[in-house]
Design an enzyme around this catalytic site. Sequence first.
Site, mmCIF file in Angstrom:
data_model
loop_
_atom_site.group_PDB
_atom_site.id
_atom_site.type_symbol
_atom_site.label_atom_id
_atom_site.label_comp_id
_atom_site.label_asym_id
_atom_site.label_seq_id
_atom_site.Cartn_x
_atom_site.Cartn_y
_atom_site.Cartn_z
ATOM 1 C CB SER A 1 -0.849 -0.022 1.275
ATOM 2 O OG SER A 1 -1.449 1.233 1.512
ATOM 3 C CE1 TYR B 1 -5.102 -1.696 4.333
ATOM 4 C CE2 TYR B 1 -3.797 0.293 4.047
ATOM 5 C CZ TYR B 1 -4.448 -0.796 3.500
ATOM 6 O OH TYR B 1 -4.450 -0.991 2.143
HETATM 7 P P1 NAP Z 1 -11.985 -4.861 -1.073
HETATM 8 O O1 NAP Z 1 -12.770 -4.545 -2.298
HETATM 9 O O2 NAP Z 1 -12.532 -4.517 0.270
HETATM 10 O O3 NAP Z 1 -11.548 -6.381 -1.142
HETATM 11 C C1 NAP Z 1 -10.906 -7.028 -0.066
HETATM 12 C C2 NAP Z 1 -10.853 -8.505 -0.353
HETATM 13 O O4 NAP Z 1 -10.318 -9.200 0.790
HETATM 14 C C3 NAP Z 1 -12.249 -9.081 -0.592
HETATM 15 O O5 NAP Z 1 -12.179 -10.103 -1.536
HETATM 16 C C4 NAP Z 1 -12.581 -9.638 0.778
HETATM 17 O O6 NAP Z 1 -13.568 -10.637 0.772
HETATM 18 C C5 NAP Z 1 -11.234 -10.222 1.165
HETATM 19 N N1 NAP Z 1 -11.223 -10.512 2.577
HETATM 20 C C6 NAP Z 1 -11.302 -9.642 3.604
HETATM 21 N N2 NAP Z 1 -11.333 -10.303 4.771
HETATM 22 C C7 NAP Z 1 -11.288 -11.631 4.464
HETATM 23 C C8 NAP Z 1 -11.280 -12.823 5.230
HETATM 24 N N3 NAP Z 1 -11.331 -12.804 6.572
HETATM 25 N N4 NAP Z 1 -11.219 -13.999 4.581
HETATM 26 C C9 NAP Z 1 -11.161 -14.054 3.232
HETATM 27 N N5 NAP Z 1 -11.162 -12.963 2.454
HETATM 28 C C10 NAP Z 1 -11.219 -11.765 3.060
HETATM 29 O O7 NAP Z 1 -10.602 -4.073 -1.123
HETATM 30 P P2 NAP Z 1 -9.498 -3.888 -2.252
HETATM 31 O O8 NAP Z 1 -9.292 -2.454 -2.380
HETATM 32 O O9 NAP Z 1 -9.782 -4.704 -3.445
HETATM 33 O O10 NAP Z 1 -8.246 -4.478 -1.459
HETATM 34 C C11 NAP Z 1 -7.464 -5.553 -1.901
HETATM 35 C C12 NAP Z 1 -6.068 -5.396 -1.326
HETATM 36 O O11 NAP Z 1 -5.477 -4.208 -1.841
HETATM 37 C C13 NAP Z 1 -6.032 -5.241 0.195
HETATM 38 O O12 NAP Z 1 -4.912 -5.915 0.700
HETATM 39 C C14 NAP Z 1 -5.887 -3.756 0.382
HETATM 40 O O13 NAP Z 1 -5.304 -3.423 1.595
HETATM 41 C C15 NAP Z 1 -4.999 -3.433 -0.784
HETATM 42 N N6 NAP Z 1 -4.991 -2.014 -1.175
HETATM 43 C C16 NAP Z 1 -6.112 -1.401 -1.647
HETATM 44 C C17 NAP Z 1 -6.039 -0.067 -2.038
HETATM 45 C C18 NAP Z 1 -7.207 0.687 -2.594
HETATM 46 O O14 NAP Z 1 -7.083 1.878 -2.852
HETATM 47 N N7 NAP Z 1 -8.340 0.077 -2.825
HETATM 48 C C19 NAP Z 1 -4.834 0.626 -1.920
HETATM 49 C C20 NAP Z 1 -3.723 -0.020 -1.426
HETATM 50 C C21 NAP Z 1 -3.789 -1.362 -1.063
HETATM 51 P P3 NAP Z 1 -15.105 -10.253 1.205
HETATM 52 O O15 NAP Z 1 -15.686 -9.514 0.034
HETATM 53 O O16 NAP Z 1 -15.712 -11.567 1.457
HETATM 54 O O17 NAP Z 1 -14.993 -9.383 2.424
#
Ligand code: NAP
Length: 240
Positions: free
Chosen positions: A132, A145
């Site tokens: 991140s 986080y």
């Molecule tokens: P998201 O749409 O909230 O997706 C998160 C994913 O993680 C979902 O598939 C969720 O499944 C899964 N997850 C969460 N808790 C879980 C658990 N206990 N067991 C199994 N699966 C679980 O967020 P995203 O933005 O795509 O994030 C994906 C990654 O990118 C994360 O590591 C996040 O920190 C990182 N990231 C995101 C951003 C951004 O701007 N969006 C920036 C930097 C880094 P459910 O749908 O079932 O909850």
Amino acid sequence: MVTGANTGIGQGIALSVGRAGARVIGVGRSAMDETAALLQGVGAEFVEMRADLGSTAAAQTMFEAAWVEHGPIDGLVNNAGIIKRVDAVDFTEADWDAVMDINLKTMFFLCQSLGKRAIAAGRGARIVNISSMLSFQGGVRVASYTASKSGVLGITRLLANEWAAKGINVNSIAPGYIETNNTEALRADPDRSASILGRIPAGRWGVPSDIGDAAVFLLSRAANYMHGAVIPVDGGWLAR
Ligand code: NAP
């Protein structure tokens, strides 16, 4: 294998690697029908494995089942993650543990599961850990986080040091601000949203395919000599 493949960045990664010709194992706790349909649309094979990645034991059990039923596994993308937004003075131990357990602890033990299997089989492997901007910056109201994502970079480098000579490439992608559920609260807040957008040289939020395409690179032969690296895919955010 892509964790958190039902939505957001994980879905984007699954789609990009499927398009590139890989067989994809999606891992998560929710149904992945939408992802399965997207992969079918590009002619890619998709397998769904259910696991609550908040539990290291459940993650390890899932990995072993996946290896036996669908392996060997060539690449692992540790993408699943959560965030808790609370002022530091009010931050609870529960919010600390929940985030650290999935973002850092399970991430490490899934790397270990693949590393053990790949080393025992004398095979190479690829690991991409999703970090991140808060692996580089402090952030606000997101103590666990920031700690977890700073840890993701450290573990990525440690594993690269231990496994590079064994043909296992461990690298990271640091997404900037991407349109997913994770950033819904930020985008809904007009002040935060405007200040974030104002700092992004590309002039737009990222989309999951921006990250998916970078993951294809790190999982491909083109990244053979990359170990312990982090690629920011952030529209220029860190350059600002
Ligand atoms: P998201 O749409 O909230 O997706 C998160 C994913 O993680 C979902 O598939 C969720 O499944 C899964 N997850 C969460 N808790 C879980 C658990 N206990 N067991 C199994 N699966 C679980 O967020 P995203 O933005 O795509 O994030 C994906 C990654 O990118 C994360 O590591 C996040 O920190 C990182 N990231 C995101 C951003 C951004 O701007 N969006 C920036 C930097 C880094 P459910 O749908 O079932 O909850």
